[in-house]
Design a protein around this motif. Sequence first.
Motif, PDB file in Angstrom:
ATOM      1  N   GLU A  52      20.084 -19.804  12.396  1.00  0.00           N
ATOM      2  CA  GLU A  52      20.659 -21.146  12.346  1.00  0.00           C
ATOM      3  C   GLU A  52      22.124 -21.093  11.920  1.00  0.00           C
ATOM      4  O   GLU A  52      22.966 -21.812  12.471  1.00  0.00           O
ATOM      5  N   SER A  53      22.438 -20.228  10.960  1.00  0.00           N
ATOM      6  CA  SER A  53      23.817 -20.093  10.503  1.00  0.00           C
ATOM      7  C   SER A  53      24.721 -19.587  11.621  1.00  0.00           C
ATOM      8  O   SER A  53      25.841 -20.088  11.813  1.00  0.00           O
ATOM      9  N   GLN A  56      25.455 -22.228  14.194  1.00  0.00           N
ATOM     10  CA  GLN A  56      26.484 -23.145  13.729  1.00  0.00           C
ATOM     11  C   GLN A  56      27.877 -22.540  13.903  1.00  0.00           C
ATOM     12  O   GLN A  56      28.819 -23.226  14.311  1.00  0.00           O
ATOM     13  N   ASP A  61      24.829 -25.362  17.961  1.00  0.00           N
ATOM     14  CA  ASP A  61      23.966 -26.389  17.384  1.00  0.00           C
ATOM     15  C   ASP A  61      24.401 -27.784  17.806  1.00  0.00           C
ATOM     16  O   ASP A  61      23.698 -28.765  17.553  1.00  0.00           O
ATOM     17  N   ARG A  62      25.550 -27.893  18.474  1.00  0.00           N
ATOM     18  CA  ARG A  62      26.032 -29.190  18.915  1.00  0.00           C
ATOM     19  C   ARG A  62      25.330 -29.607  20.207  1.00  0.00           C
ATOM     20  O   ARG A  62      24.780 -28.767  20.927  1.00  0.00           O
TER      21      ARG A  62
END
Length: 318
Positions: A52-53, A56, A61-62
């Motif tokens: 997840e990091s 980003q 993640d957008r």
Amino acid sequence: MARAAGVVGSKLGELIIVVALIVLLTSVLVRLIPGSPATTILGSAASAEAIESLNQQLGLDRPVWAQAVNGLLQVATGDLGQSLTEGRSVWSIILDALPVTLSVIFVALVIALLVGLTVGLVAGYRNSRRWGHAVDLSSSILIALPPFVTGTVLLLVFGIWLNVLPAGGWGASPIDNVRFIWLPAITLSMVAVAPIARTAYRSTQEVMKEEYVDAARSRALSETHIAIRHVLPITALPLITLVAFNASILLGGAIIVEAVFGLPGFGQALSTAVLSRDYPTVAGMTIASAIFVVIINMVADLAVAFIDPVQRGKRWSR
């Protein structure tokens, strides 16, 4: 000059629209591929937090529309972004792979034009059913053969059994590549030689019925002079358009041929990017392919405007 400027302006407008559509479509389509670049980069053992990091950091993640808009803004400034997996710019990947692919396409086109145009002119000059059937039959056979089949057969015969040409790979220098390029180029030329021969044959038949050919013969001009001076320029017009129209087909065929012979060109780079979910590289290479096709069509339109006597007359009258 006005016509040439109009052609260039029209093609540049097409290029802008095509690039914008490709960026938008690629942003959506490549995300339908299962998996994510973060998983590919970090490995399947990476934790969900780490994945997840990284998503980003990469901006994955957008929303898709936001990524597409960002891609359009980057392309507008000439920036295709950074590869997610190789840690270098997409332009550097394209520039490394492009010379190999363009070399294969260029040599293949030269072979296809020499063979196809010669066969079509001779058959059209003979103007007999036997020659016409021979051109149609051979063209149908060549069109029906997929490049990977033709390439595999040539590789087995000339690369392994006879061992007269390298069975695959690419040389360390341009001199070495002279030997490595023949089998891929001959394989790719099969894609283009059939329609070129058939088009040249039909075009030559039509030109031979024209009054100016009879007038040239009445002046006791040699058949060679008539063929080169009066028949060939008119026969070449539909061939220029045909080659341009098939530019995308030749590029796709080159990618397949590269896979058969293990060439470090567009095909290898694109397949690696797709398998690793490297979205910027996939989008960048697709955009580069579109630019190639549009430029080829623009050059073909300009060439037709220069060679065609009717269009040339319009241009000089302005």
